[in-house]
Design an enzyme around this catalytic site. Sequence first.
Site, PDB file in Angstrom:
ATOM      1  N   HIS A  64       0.892  -1.154   0.000  1.00  0.00           N
ATOM      2  CA  HIS A  64       0.000   0.000   0.000  1.00  0.00           C
ATOM      3  C   HIS A  64       0.936   1.211   0.000  1.00  0.00           C
ATOM      4  O   HIS A  64       1.253   1.769   1.052  1.00  0.00           O
ATOM      5  CB  HIS A  64      -0.909   0.020   1.225  1.00  0.00           C
ATOM      6  N   LYS A  95      -6.547  -0.580  -5.428  1.00  0.00           N
ATOM      7  CA  LYS A  95      -8.015  -0.600  -5.443  1.00  0.00           C
ATOM      8  C   LYS A  95      -8.601   0.608  -6.186  1.00  0.00           C
ATOM      9  O   LYS A  95      -9.423   1.359  -5.661  1.00  0.00           O
ATOM     10  CB  LYS A  95      -8.579  -0.675  -4.027  1.00  0.00           C
ATOM     11  N   ALA A  97     -10.926   2.916  -8.336  1.00  0.00           N
ATOM     12  CA  ALA A  97     -12.394   2.914  -8.362  1.00  0.00           C
ATOM     13  C   ALA A  97     -12.919   4.193  -9.021  1.00  0.00           C
ATOM     14  O   ALA A  97     -13.849   4.819  -8.521  1.00  0.00           O
ATOM     15  CB  ALA A  97     -12.952   2.775  -6.948  1.00  0.00           C
ATOM     16  N   ILE A  99     -13.536   6.506 -13.018  1.00  0.00           N
ATOM     17  CA  ILE A  99     -13.812   6.337 -14.444  1.00  0.00           C
ATOM     18  C   ILE A  99     -12.506   6.113 -15.201  1.00  0.00           C
ATOM     19  O   ILE A  99     -11.421   6.421 -14.717  1.00  0.00           O
ATOM     20  CB  ILE A  99     -14.569   7.553 -15.014  1.00  0.00           C
ATOM     21  N   GLY A 100     -12.625   5.579 -16.419  1.00  0.00           N
ATOM     22  CA  GLY A 100     -11.472   5.148 -17.175  1.00  0.00           C
ATOM     23  C   GLY A 100     -10.407   6.205 -17.374  1.00  0.00           C
ATOM     24  O   GLY A 100      -9.207   5.948 -17.192  1.00  0.00           O
ATOM     25  N   ASN A 101     -10.803   7.420 -17.752  1.00  0.00           N
ATOM     26  CA  ASN A 101      -9.816   8.460 -18.016  1.00  0.00           C
ATOM     27  C   ASN A 101      -9.054   8.846 -16.749  1.00  0.00           C
ATOM     28  O   ASN A 101      -7.845   9.090 -16.785  1.00  0.00           O
ATOM     29  CB  ASN A 101     -10.493   9.701 -18.606  1.00  0.00           C
ATOM     30  N   THR A 102      -9.749   8.890 -15.627  1.00  0.00           N
ATOM     31  CA  THR A 102      -9.095   9.250 -14.368  1.00  0.00           C
ATOM     32  C   THR A 102      -8.118   8.177 -13.917  1.00  0.00           C
ATOM     33  O   THR A 102      -6.997   8.488 -13.489  1.00  0.00           O
ATOM     34  CB  THR A 102     -10.147   9.504 -13.266  1.00  0.00           C
TER      35      THR A 102
END
Length: 263
Positions: A64, A95, A97, A99-102
Amino acid sequence: MASYSQMSYAQRGKQHAHPVARELFAIMERKRSNLSLAADVATKAELLALADKVGPYICVLKTHIDVVSDFDADLVAQLQALASKHDFLIFEDRKFAEIGNTVKLQYSGGIYRIADWAHITNCHVIPGEGIIQGLAEVGMPKGRGLLLLAEMSSKGMLATGAYTDKNIEMAVRNDFVIGFIGSRRFTEERDLITMTPGVGLHAAGDALGQQYRTPEMIITENGSDVIIVGRGIYGPGKDPATEAQRYRDAGWAAYEKRLSVSN
């Protein structure tokens, strides 16, 4: 066809399409280890010392990295050197979580630049399949692999039922995905690796809802592939090298028992 869990790690590695999965299976066979260390420590010195002590006994070091208070580029370089020295892969338990662009930006950039050094990372599919596609655009050219969080090991977790089923569907049709975080083998449609946290030599729990299951429950009975252990190895009063050997031996014995039962 026999279940993938009835095949040896060597057999699965030889026929697997993904380079990270092939390398992981090869390491597991070479070291006779299906143990991953969850190294949740807060300083660079602690992380490097722990990785060096347990490195000979693990197949995967799970980090982590955002809890390391004095993170710097030298930490990454030293972790990579230890991975080479002790023959293990690095799994950053990020982990994702978003949207794709972010997630493309989070995975490739920022101060951690996770895709540059972590062989494996993971994500929730709550945002939809675009999260996998975004991570794949960054990770696939670098030869990285992705795990989906099909389940978690904490009491009251919501990753169950239809949500877990959606994880399985997405994993089967996305080549960047090499497996799951979960407690069992989920599908025979593709050879997808399961890594299981919350493993202890004695089934129990903690005050914050973590639930522990034994290596035999996870590997032999449930068909999982890798046990993830943290405080059971380096908790107060424990010698990390000694405990890592104990867990490595227990995990491998559970795997050999699974093969003997299937044959």
